[in-house]
Design a protein around this motif. Structure first.
Motif, PDB file in Angstrom:
ATOM      1  N   ALA A 105       0.883  -1.084   0.154  1.00 22.15           N
ATOM      2  CA  ALA A 105       0.108  -0.061   0.148  1.00 22.15           C
ATOM      3  C   ALA A 105       0.925   1.182  -0.154  1.00 22.15           C
ATOM      4  N   ALA A 106       1.933   1.191   0.815  1.00 21.84           N
ATOM      5  CA  ALA A 106       2.990   2.519   0.753  1.00 21.84           C
ATOM      6  C   ALA A 106       3.339   2.640  -0.491  1.00 21.84           C
ATOM      7  N   ARG A 107       4.006   1.439  -1.151  1.00 26.83           N
ATOM      8  CA  ARG A 107       4.676   1.915  -2.437  1.00 26.83           C
ATOM      9  C   ARG A 107       3.861   2.098  -3.528  1.00 26.83           C
ATOM     10  N   ALA A 137       2.370   6.547   7.012  1.00 30.60           N
ATOM     11  CA  ALA A 137       1.213   6.418   7.422  1.00 30.60           C
ATOM     12  C   ALA A 137       0.088   5.302   7.031  1.00 30.60           C
ATOM     13  N   VAL A 138       0.097   5.355   5.528  1.00 29.00           N
ATOM     14  CA  VAL A 138      -0.757   4.217   5.042  1.00 29.00           C
ATOM     15  C   VAL A 138      -0.282   2.841   5.204  1.00 29.00           C
ATOM     16  N   GLY A 139       1.105   2.676   5.432  1.00 27.31           N
ATOM     17  CA  GLY A 139       1.836   1.203   5.525  1.00 27.31           C
ATOM     18  C   GLY A 139       1.638   0.822   6.927  1.00 27.31           C
ATOM     19  N   ALA A 142      -2.875   2.160  10.273  1.00 28.59           N
ATOM     20  CA  ALA A 142      -3.423   2.669  11.495  1.00 28.59           C
ATOM     21  C   ALA A 142      -4.899   3.034  11.129  1.00 28.59           C
ATOM     22  N   GLY A 143      -5.749   3.104  12.155  1.00 27.78           N
ATOM     23  CA  GLY A 143      -7.182   3.340  11.948  1.00 27.78           C
ATOM     24  C   GLY A 143      -7.330   4.687  12.115  1.00 27.78           C
ATOM     25  N   LEU A 169      -7.527   8.298   1.843  1.00 29.41           N
ATOM     26  CA  LEU A 169      -6.799   7.557   3.060  1.00 29.41           C
ATOM     27  C   LEU A 169      -7.875   6.416   3.451  1.00 29.41           C
ATOM     28  N   PRO A 170      -7.484   5.255   3.613  1.00 29.93           N
ATOM     29  CA  PRO A 170      -8.235   4.154   4.051  1.00 29.93           C
ATOM     30  C   PRO A 170      -8.393   4.230   5.578  1.00 29.93           C
TER      31      PRO A 170
END
Length: 231
Positions: A105-107, A137-139, A142-143, A169-170
């Motif tokens: 997800a980060a990449r 942060a995505v990697g 975190a909720g 952002l998820p």
């Protein structure tokens, strides 16, 4: 469920209260704008929610439970990345320090904005460093993602690029910024601080229905000028 709840939260430095009796809620999935003048207590609230400060009074709940560092990803205003590291170094560090790390997800976020893994952090523009921080942060998976002035010193086009990432952002997002026009485009929840106290907290739609304001800026300015009307 609420992603964030604070109950009578306060932080005192010596005899001065930086934040006092702050009770706020942020629903799960919301994009919450944290606004207020300089010295209102915004950074103090963000540092408390991120676990970087201990509260003097009150308590914090994250997704119905006690504050857990793994549940919160914090992006500070100065983006304290290791400047001489490459992007790949940062991703490896993220994998080594986060048990739930999602490197794919980060990449993916970085690749979508043309940021290569071999690029060195100190050679990136401010906007691209912000995107690297968001990728980390995505990697972390975190909720709750907490962003302290991520738009500071960015040009309008870069601000749009960063805010498009924030929109997608998820996670639930708590975002501090002075640029109200950009917040109005993305955020759906408002926390207004003034003089270390919560002046307003709620969904944009509900707040605007209850007040004859023309938009977010009008609403914020009204309650800063008339704190006795805040609820």
């Amino acid at each position: 469920m609420n992603a964030l709840e604070t109950h009578d939260l306060g932080r005192r430095h010596g005899r001065r209260w930086a934040l006092r009796e702050a009770s706020v809620t942020v629903p799960e999935g919301a994009r919450a704008a944290l606004v207020g003048p300089n010295g209102a207590g915004k950074s103090t609230l963000l540092n408390l929610v991120s676990g970087l400060l201990e509260p003097t009074t009150g308590r914090i709940e994250i997704f119905g439970g006690p504050l857990e560092p793994a549940a919160v990803a914090f992006v500070a205003q100065d983006k304290p990345l290791y400047r001489r590291w490459s992007v790949a170094d940062l991703l490896r560090f993220g994998a080594a320090t986060n048990p739930r790390w999602d490197g794919a997800a980060a990449r993916s976020l970085l690749a979508g904005h043309g940021i290569g893994s071999r690029e060195r952090v100190d050679r990136l523009s401010g906007g691209r460093r912000t995107l690297v921080a968001l990728a980390l942060a995505v990697g972390k998976r975190a909720g709750l993602v907490v962003l302290d002035e991520p738009l500071a010193e960015l040009d309008p086009l870069t601000r749009m690029e960063v805010m498009s990432v924030v929109r997608d952002l998820p996670a639930t997002v708590l975002l501090s910024s002075h640029i109200l026009a950009d917040l109005a485009e993305v955020c759906d929840h408002l926390i207004l601080l003034g003089a270390g106290r919560v002046r307003l907290c709620g969904g944009f739609g509900d707040l605007l229905r209850d007040h004859p304001a023309t938009g977010l800026e009008d609403l914020v300015l009204h309650y800063l000028r008339n704190p006795e009307e805040a609820r």
